[in-house]
Write a protein that holds these residues in place. Sequence first.
Motif, PDB file in Angstrom:
ATOM      1  N   MET B   1      22.057 -50.175   7.309  1.00  0.00           N
ATOM      2  CA  MET B   1      21.031 -49.131   7.382  1.00  0.00           C
ATOM      3  C   MET B   1      21.639 -47.815   7.842  1.00  0.00           C
ATOM      4  N   ARG B   2      21.212 -46.740   7.236  1.00  0.00           N
ATOM      5  CA  ARG B   2      21.800 -45.442   7.565  1.00  0.00           C
ATOM      6  C   ARG B   2      20.673 -44.455   7.829  1.00  0.00           C
ATOM      7  N   LEU B   3      20.733 -43.791   8.993  1.00  0.00           N
ATOM      8  CA  LEU B   3      19.730 -42.770   9.303  1.00  0.00           C
ATOM      9  C   LEU B   3      20.118 -41.462   8.637  1.00  0.00           C
ATOM     10  N   VAL B   4      19.155 -40.834   8.005  1.00  0.00           N
ATOM     11  CA  VAL B   4      19.421 -39.630   7.235  1.00  0.00           C
ATOM     12  C   VAL B   4      18.480 -38.544   7.741  1.00  0.00           C
ATOM     13  N   PRO B   5      18.980 -37.306   7.983  1.00  0.00           N
ATOM     14  CA  PRO B   5      18.040 -36.244   8.348  1.00  0.00           C
ATOM     15  C   PRO B   5      17.042 -36.048   7.213  1.00  0.00           C
ATOM     16  N   ARG B   6      15.812 -35.790   7.571  1.00  0.00           N
ATOM     17  CA  ARG B   6      14.768 -35.696   6.574  1.00  0.00           C
ATOM     18  C   ARG B   6      15.090 -34.656   5.499  1.00  0.00           C
ATOM     19  N   ASP B   7      15.701 -33.526   5.914  1.00  0.00           N
ATOM     20  CA  ASP B   7      15.963 -32.450   4.950  1.00  0.00           C
ATOM     21  C   ASP B   7      17.037 -32.817   3.924  1.00  0.00           C
ATOM     22  N   GLU B   8      17.810 -33.871   4.252  1.00  0.00           N
ATOM     23  CA  GLU B   8      18.884 -34.260   3.324  1.00  0.00           C
ATOM     24  C   GLU B   8      18.489 -35.461   2.469  1.00  0.00           C
ATOM     25  N   TRP B   9      17.230 -35.888   2.577  1.00  0.00           N
ATOM     26  CA  TRP B   9      16.777 -37.116   1.914  1.00  0.00           C
ATOM     27  C   TRP B   9      17.139 -37.146   0.424  1.00  0.00           C
ATOM     28  N   ARG B  10      16.737 -36.096  -0.292  1.00  0.00           N
ATOM     29  CA  ARG B  10      16.950 -36.146  -1.744  1.00  0.00           C
ATOM     30  C   ARG B  10      18.430 -35.980  -2.099  1.00  0.00           C
ATOM     31  N   THR B  11      19.145 -35.165  -1.295  1.00  0.00           N
ATOM     32  CA  THR B  11      20.585 -34.987  -1.536  1.00  0.00           C
ATOM     33  C   THR B  11      21.322 -36.313  -1.379  1.00  0.00           C
ATOM     34  N   VAL B  12      20.975 -37.055  -0.307  1.00  0.00           N
ATOM     35  CA  VAL B  12      21.635 -38.340  -0.065  1.00  0.00           C
ATOM     36  C   VAL B  12      21.292 -39.317  -1.190  1.00  0.00           C
ATOM     37  N   LEU B  13      20.029 -39.328  -1.593  1.00  0.00           N
ATOM     38  CA  LEU B  13      19.642 -40.220  -2.691  1.00  0.00           C
ATOM     39  C   LEU B  13      20.412 -39.878  -3.967  1.00  0.00           C
ATOM     40  N   ALA B  14      20.570 -38.591  -4.237  1.00  0.00           N
ATOM     41  CA  ALA B  14      21.285 -38.182  -5.444  1.00  0.00           C
ATOM     42  C   ALA B  14      22.740 -38.644  -5.386  1.00  0.00           C
TER      43      ALA B  14
END
Lengths: 107, 159
Positions: B1-14
């Motif tokens: 599991m990896r915590l991701v800042p909310r603002d980077e959600w779509r960038t990380v998914l991409a």
Amino acid sequence: MTVRGVIALIPDACTSCMLCVRECPTWCISLQAHPEQVVDEGARRPRTVNVLDAFAIDFGLCMYCGICVDVCPFDALEWAPDHDYGAATRAGLVQPMERLAAWLAPP
Amino acid sequence: MRLVPRDEWRTVLAALHASGLVYLDLLTAVERDAGLEVVARVVRPGSAAAEVIVAALPADDLRIDSAVPVYPGAAWHERETAEMFGIEFTGHPDPRPLLLRTGLGAPPLRKGTVLAARVVQPWPGEFEPSRPDRAGSPSRRRARPLGVLDGWPDEGGRP
Ligand code: SF4
Ligand code: SF4
């Protein structure tokens, strides 16, 4: 393997303890019972037992989670393989004690 | 599991999608004390490779970027998560409720939401076999169903 078809009741094993009724997340089990005095031979005073009058599961609400089977301290509830208990009306999905007992797989 | 800042959600998914984890397996939310968490699991088809990412949303700002531009299959998951938890997925192409009617009020899967059916329906667990005639009597200590808040239903049961 457990066959999650339907939940059957062994009425003689049920002590009306209410655990399954209170734990069922969908509130689909209902039970009626009354206390009776039983005099044991040689005992100084009679003891009180709860006698089960009615027990029903509403399979229109039941989500087959099995919590009732797991919590029953007396193994009075059991998974049974039957599955054809459809009904034409909503009320017809409420199965009374007699039907729940008839579902038990023959030994 | 990896915590991701909310603002980077779509960038990380991409980035995950570009690395071959092209199948969206799960997208849902979990309620915590401080707010909500959006959870997604993406996998590489035909292999065991998978990643779970989590973004925390503060209780007073339940917004996160929609994953639909990256994973079109997220559309229904996000519609369901939106109506059940009250989260807004910004940029979702079709944010209609998926299962519930519109205007239903409080999101049903939030811990503070009292289900109306629980308030109007008598609880079968209130029956007491040793005193069958006294079921529901106000003088009795009330056996309370699990998961129902203190004060329910008399004070509305809101936290
Ligand atoms: S299986 Fe679950 S929902 Fe069904 S009667 Fe048992 S506890 Fe209730
Ligand atoms: S938990 Fe078992 S013994 Fe207790 S009321 Fe339910 S079926 Fe009967």
